[in-house]
Design a protein around this motif. Structure first.
Motif, PDB file in Angstrom:
ATOM      1  N   ILE A   1     -19.337  -9.781  -9.504  1.00 24.42           N
ATOM      2  CA  ILE A   1     -20.675  -9.742  -8.900  1.00 24.42           C
ATOM      3  C   ILE A   1     -20.663 -10.490  -7.573  1.00 24.42           C
ATOM      4  O   ILE A   1     -21.161  -9.991  -6.551  1.00 24.42           O
ATOM      5  CB  ILE A   1     -21.714 -10.365  -9.858  1.00 24.42           C
ATOM      6  CG1 ILE A   1     -21.782  -9.615 -11.200  1.00 24.42           C
ATOM      7  CG2 ILE A   1     -23.077 -10.452  -9.180  1.00 24.42           C
ATOM      8  CD1 ILE A   1     -22.328  -8.228 -11.126  1.00 24.42           C
ATOM      9  N   SER A   2     -20.079 -11.665  -7.567  1.00 30.85           N
ATOM     10  CA  SER A   2     -20.003 -12.468  -6.339  1.00 30.85           C
ATOM     11  C   SER A   2     -19.205 -11.736  -5.269  1.00 30.85           C
ATOM     12  O   SER A   2     -19.606 -11.694  -4.091  1.00 30.85           O
ATOM     13  CB  SER A   2     -19.353 -13.824  -6.639  1.00 30.85           C
ATOM     14  OG  SER A   2     -20.095 -14.530  -7.606  1.00 30.85           O
ATOM     15  N   HIS A   3     -18.078 -11.164  -5.656  1.00 32.92           N
ATOM     16  CA  HIS A   3     -17.234 -10.413  -4.714  1.00 32.92           C
ATOM     17  C   HIS A   3     -18.026  -9.288  -4.052  1.00 32.92           C
ATOM     18  O   HIS A   3     -17.944  -9.102  -2.823  1.00 32.92           O
ATOM     19  CB  HIS A   3     -16.027  -9.841  -5.463  1.00 32.92           C
ATOM     20  CG  HIS A   3     -15.271  -8.802  -4.699  1.00 32.92           C
ATOM     21  ND1 HIS A   3     -14.191  -9.104  -3.890  1.00 32.92           N
ATOM     22  CD2 HIS A   3     -15.426  -7.446  -4.620  1.00 32.92           C
ATOM     23  CE1 HIS A   3     -13.727  -7.999  -3.350  1.00 32.92           C
ATOM     24  NE2 HIS A   3     -14.453  -6.977  -3.767  1.00 32.92           N
ATOM     25  N   ASN A   4     -18.777  -8.538  -4.839  1.00 32.81           N
ATOM     26  CA  ASN A   4     -19.498  -7.383  -4.305  1.00 32.81           C
ATOM     27  C   ASN A   4     -20.600  -7.797  -3.340  1.00 32.81           C
ATOM     28  O   ASN A   4     -20.804  -7.150  -2.305  1.00 32.81           O
ATOM     29  CB  ASN A   4     -20.056  -6.547  -5.458  1.00 32.81           C
ATOM     30  CG  ASN A   4     -18.959  -6.004  -6.359  1.00 32.81           C
ATOM     31  OD1 ASN A   4     -17.847  -5.739  -5.906  1.00 32.81           O
ATOM     32  ND2 ASN A   4     -19.255  -5.852  -7.635  1.00 32.81           N
ATOM     33  N   ILE A   5     -21.300  -8.887  -3.639  1.00 31.94           N
ATOM     34  CA  ILE A   5     -22.306  -9.414  -2.709  1.00 31.94           C
ATOM     35  C   ILE A   5     -21.636  -9.856  -1.413  1.00 31.94           C
ATOM     36  O   ILE A   5     -22.112  -9.559  -0.301  1.00 31.94           O
ATOM     37  CB  ILE A   5     -23.064 -10.593  -3.344  1.00 31.94           C
ATOM     38  CG1 ILE A   5     -24.056 -10.095  -4.399  1.00 31.94           C
ATOM     39  CG2 ILE A   5     -23.782 -11.429  -2.286  1.00 31.94           C
ATOM     40  CD1 ILE A   5     -25.323  -9.503  -3.845  1.00 31.94           C
ATOM     41  N   GLN A   6     -20.542 -10.566  -1.524  1.00 25.67           N
ATOM     42  CA  GLN A   6     -19.861 -11.084  -0.336  1.00 25.67           C
ATOM     43  C   GLN A   6     -19.306  -9.957   0.527  1.00 25.67           C
ATOM     44  O   GLN A   6     -19.343 -10.036   1.761  1.00 25.67           O
ATOM     45  CB  GLN A   6     -18.762 -12.048  -0.766  1.00 25.67           C
ATOM     46  CG  GLN A   6     -19.305 -13.352  -1.357  1.00 25.67           C
ATOM     47  CD  GLN A   6     -18.285 -14.131  -2.143  1.00 25.67           C
ATOM     48  OE1 GLN A   6     -17.112 -13.735  -2.247  1.00 25.67           O
ATOM     49  NE2 GLN A   6     -18.704 -15.245  -2.735  1.00 25.67           N
ATOM     50  N   LYS A   7     -18.796  -8.892  -0.115  1.00 24.28           N
ATOM     51  CA  LYS A   7     -18.296  -7.739   0.643  1.00 24.28           C
ATOM     52  C   LYS A   7     -19.432  -7.044   1.390  1.00 24.28           C
ATOM     53  O   LYS A   7     -19.268  -6.637   2.547  1.00 24.28           O
ATOM     54  CB  LYS A   7     -17.600  -6.757  -0.299  1.00 24.28           C
ATOM     55  CG  LYS A   7     -16.217  -7.191  -0.737  1.00 24.28           C
ATOM     56  CD  LYS A   7     -15.230  -7.149   0.425  1.00 24.28           C
ATOM     57  CE  LYS A   7     -13.820  -7.460  -0.011  1.00 24.28           C
ATOM     58  NZ  LYS A   7     -12.850  -7.437   1.110  1.00 24.28           N
ATOM     59  N   LEU A   8     -20.582  -6.898   0.723  1.00 25.81           N
ATOM     60  CA  LEU A   8     -21.724  -6.291   1.403  1.00 25.81           C
ATOM     61  C   LEU A   8     -22.189  -7.174   2.547  1.00 25.81           C
ATOM     62  O   LEU A   8     -22.507  -6.680   3.635  1.00 25.81           O
ATOM     63  CB  LEU A   8     -22.875  -6.072   0.417  1.00 25.81           C
ATOM     64  CG  LEU A   8     -24.146  -5.501   1.053  1.00 25.81           C
ATOM     65  CD1 LEU A   8     -23.905  -4.088   1.571  1.00 25.81           C
ATOM     66  CD2 LEU A   8     -25.313  -5.506   0.066  1.00 25.81           C
ATOM     67  N   ARG A   9     -22.223  -8.478   2.336  1.00 18.42           N
ATOM     68  CA  ARG A   9     -22.663  -9.402   3.372  1.00 18.42           C
ATOM     69  C   ARG A   9     -21.826  -9.241   4.643  1.00 18.42           C
ATOM     70  O   ARG A   9     -22.352  -9.272   5.759  1.00 18.42           O
ATOM     71  CB  ARG A   9     -22.578 -10.836   2.831  1.00 18.42           C
ATOM     72  CG  ARG A   9     -22.938 -11.928   3.813  1.00 18.42           C
ATOM     73  CD  ARG A   9     -24.359 -11.836   4.300  1.00 18.42           C
ATOM     74  NE  ARG A   9     -25.336 -12.180   3.284  1.00 18.42           N
ATOM     75  CZ  ARG A   9     -26.637 -11.950   3.416  1.00 18.42           C
ATOM     76  NH1 ARG A   9     -27.113 -11.358   4.502  1.00 18.42           N
ATOM     77  NH2 ARG A   9     -27.487 -12.301   2.461  1.00 18.42           N
ATOM     78  N   LYS A  10     -20.524  -9.041   4.487  1.00 23.08           N
ATOM     79  CA  LYS A  10     -19.647  -8.851   5.649  1.00 23.08           C
ATOM     80  C   LYS A  10     -19.811  -7.472   6.273  1.00 23.08           C
ATOM     81  O   LYS A  10     -19.493  -7.276   7.456  1.00 23.08           O
ATOM     82  CB  LYS A  10     -18.190  -9.054   5.219  1.00 23.08           C
ATOM     83  CG  LYS A  10     -17.854 -10.487   4.826  1.00 23.08           C
ATOM     84  CD  LYS A  10     -16.408 -10.609   4.378  1.00 23.08           C
ATOM     85  CE  LYS A  10     -16.084 -12.039   3.959  1.00 23.08           C
ATOM     86  NZ  LYS A  10     -14.678 -12.175   3.467  1.00 23.08           N
ATOM     87  N   HIS A  11     -20.316  -6.518   5.491  1.00 24.79           N
ATOM     88  CA  HIS A  11     -20.419  -5.121   5.934  1.00 24.79           C
ATOM     89  C   HIS A  11     -21.681  -4.871   6.762  1.00 24.79           C
ATOM     90  O   HIS A  11     -21.712  -3.951   7.572  1.00 24.79           O
ATOM     91  CB  HIS A  11     -20.407  -4.227   4.684  1.00 24.79           C
ATOM     92  CG  HIS A  11     -20.450  -2.764   4.950  1.00 24.79           C
ATOM     93  ND1 HIS A  11     -19.451  -2.086   5.613  1.00 24.79           N
ATOM     94  CD2 HIS A  11     -21.384  -1.818   4.618  1.00 24.79           C
ATOM     95  CE1 HIS A  11     -19.749  -0.798   5.685  1.00 24.79           C
ATOM     96  NE2 HIS A  11     -20.925  -0.615   5.090  1.00 24.79           N
ATOM     97  N   ILE A  12     -22.710  -5.671   6.555  1.00 20.00           N
ATOM     98  CA  ILE A  12     -24.001  -5.428   7.194  1.00 20.00           C
ATOM     99  C   ILE A  12     -24.233  -6.442   8.318  1.00 20.00           C
ATOM    100  O   ILE A  12     -23.597  -7.493   8.360  1.00 20.00           O
ATOM    101  CB  ILE A  12     -25.150  -5.523   6.172  1.00 20.00           C
ATOM    102  CG1 ILE A  12     -25.225  -6.926   5.566  1.00 20.00           C
ATOM    103  CG2 ILE A  12     -24.966  -4.461   5.084  1.00 20.00           C
ATOM    104  CD1 ILE A  12     -26.385  -7.129   4.598  1.00 20.00           C
TER     105      ILE A  12
END
Length: 386
Positions: free
Chosen positions: A19-30
């Protein structure tokens, strides 16, 4: 945190680090100025609302979104103080309860606003207006409706905090309908910004839109299915804008192993009969747990190998054709990985001719959830005995 006990050999594992990984990946993507709603409705898509909400907030989510007022209140009862939006309709008589717990609610009916204005609110009520730009569920559809609804917001106790819509086809290859919705949304937004003097948060991006159009002019993004490591559709999965990690896996164990003779039949209706002498294993999980009868014939993983479910799935058990005898207690993976083999949520969904969203939601609460963070056991949640 207390570790609860369960007394059965079937369980779900939830990786909070995913869950943390997916939030962090989105944060870098947007774009960095955008904020994120972590969508934890439906018990966080079957993953566990409180556990996922805390993990998402710690990883960088700014707010939470649910569907029901009950879901929002449960999060508040567990000490979560982050902003929460109820995206579904609530009864006007429950508006004071939402206001008292600092829960933002969705509205789209003039009559609903009029009813709320007649009740006593303990403090201002935060509102998000829903626009139906083509989803066809709820929301206002025209500029006339928008003008009429805005006219009702003449009460200082009602705070228009946000506006949102939902794109019905953002995960599909063809963008024609998506662009039609987006044009209508932009037209309505332009009108609103021209007549409403106060700041408003706009959010229309679901997981698919967030992944495929990260630069869209929105203040917040709603991260739903992809929060859990699942892509919204095969199209988006093929594009793979970011690498997601699935958080959910489902496991059980063999509780009985026997050899049957050629012609022996298995389970209700005798829908499967052995064509030769075979080894059959029994697994203590069934349709009462959400492993529904239509999954007869799908593979599970045992000893890192695929083996098929044979015979009809029962309420509490199903049978598997084994390649050899195994000891009772041998691990069975229904969703997840063993060695080089994996049965994904998408594979199960495809077998049922449905979408991956549905699969974790139908795994019932009587299957215990075990929470891990980077391999460390964090919590065991057993709805049956707790």
């Amino acid at each position: 945190m207390a570790i609860e006990t369960f007394y059965r050999d079937s369980w779900v594992e939830i990786r909070l680090d995913a869950i943390s990984h997916n939030i962090q990946k989105l944060r870098k993507h947007i774009p960095k100025e955008k904020k994120i709603f972590a969508v934890v409705k439906a018990n966080a898509y079957g993953h566990g609302d409180v556990q996922v909400a805390n993990a998402a907030l710690e990883a960088g989510a700014d707010a939470l979104a649910v569907s029901l007022l009950d879901e929002a209140l449960r999060l508040r009862e567990h000490g979560i103080t982050a902003p929460i939006l109820v995206m579904g309709w609530i009864r006007s008589k429950d508006a004071p309860l939402a206001a008292a717990h600092d829960i933002a609610v969705t509205f789209f009916q003039k009559e609903w606003v009029q009813e709320v204005k007649r009740v006593e609110l303990p403090c201002p009520l935060k509102l998000h207006m829903k626009w139906d730009t083509g989803m066809g569920r709820v929301g206002i559809r025209t500029l006339d409706e928008l003008e009429s609804l805005l006219a009702e917001l003449d009460d200082d106790r009602l705070v228009l905090e946000g506006v949102f819509t939902h794109f019905a086809t953002a995960d599909e290859e063809d963008f024609v309908y998506f662009e039609r919705q987006r044009r209508l949304y932009k037209d309505m937004r332009a009108y609103l910004e021209g007549v409403w003097p106060k700041p408003i948060v706009f959010h229309s991006s679901n997981s698919a839109t967030s992944l495929r159009f990260p630069g869209q002019q929105e203040d917040m993004l709603r991260f739903g299915i992809s929060l859990y490591g699942l892509y919204p559709s095969p199209v988006v999965k093929a594009e793979r804008p970011i690498e997601l990690q699935p958080a959910f896996s489902l496991h059980s164990s063999l509780v009985h192993v026997k050899q049957v003779k050629k012609g022996d039949c298995i389970s209700y209706g005798a829908t499967y009969c052995a064509e030769e002498d075979e080894w059959i294993g029994t697994v203590p999980l069934g349709y009462a747990d959400g492993w529904i009868r239509q999954l007869q014939g799908i593979d599970v993983l045992i000893d890192g190998k695929r083996m098929p479910i044979v015979g009809r799935i029962c309420m509490d058990q199903f049978m598997v054709k084994l390649d050899q005898p195994y000891e009772t207690g041998e691990k069975v993976t229904l969703i997840g990985r063993q060695g080089n083999e994996e049965i994904s949520m998408d594979e199960v969904a495809a077998y049922l001719d449905t979408i991956n969203y549905e699969i974790p939601c139908i795994i019932s609460s009587r299957v215990p959830r075990i929470y891990y963070d980077s391999g460390e056991l964090i919590e065991v949640k057993n709805a049956v005995t707790s």
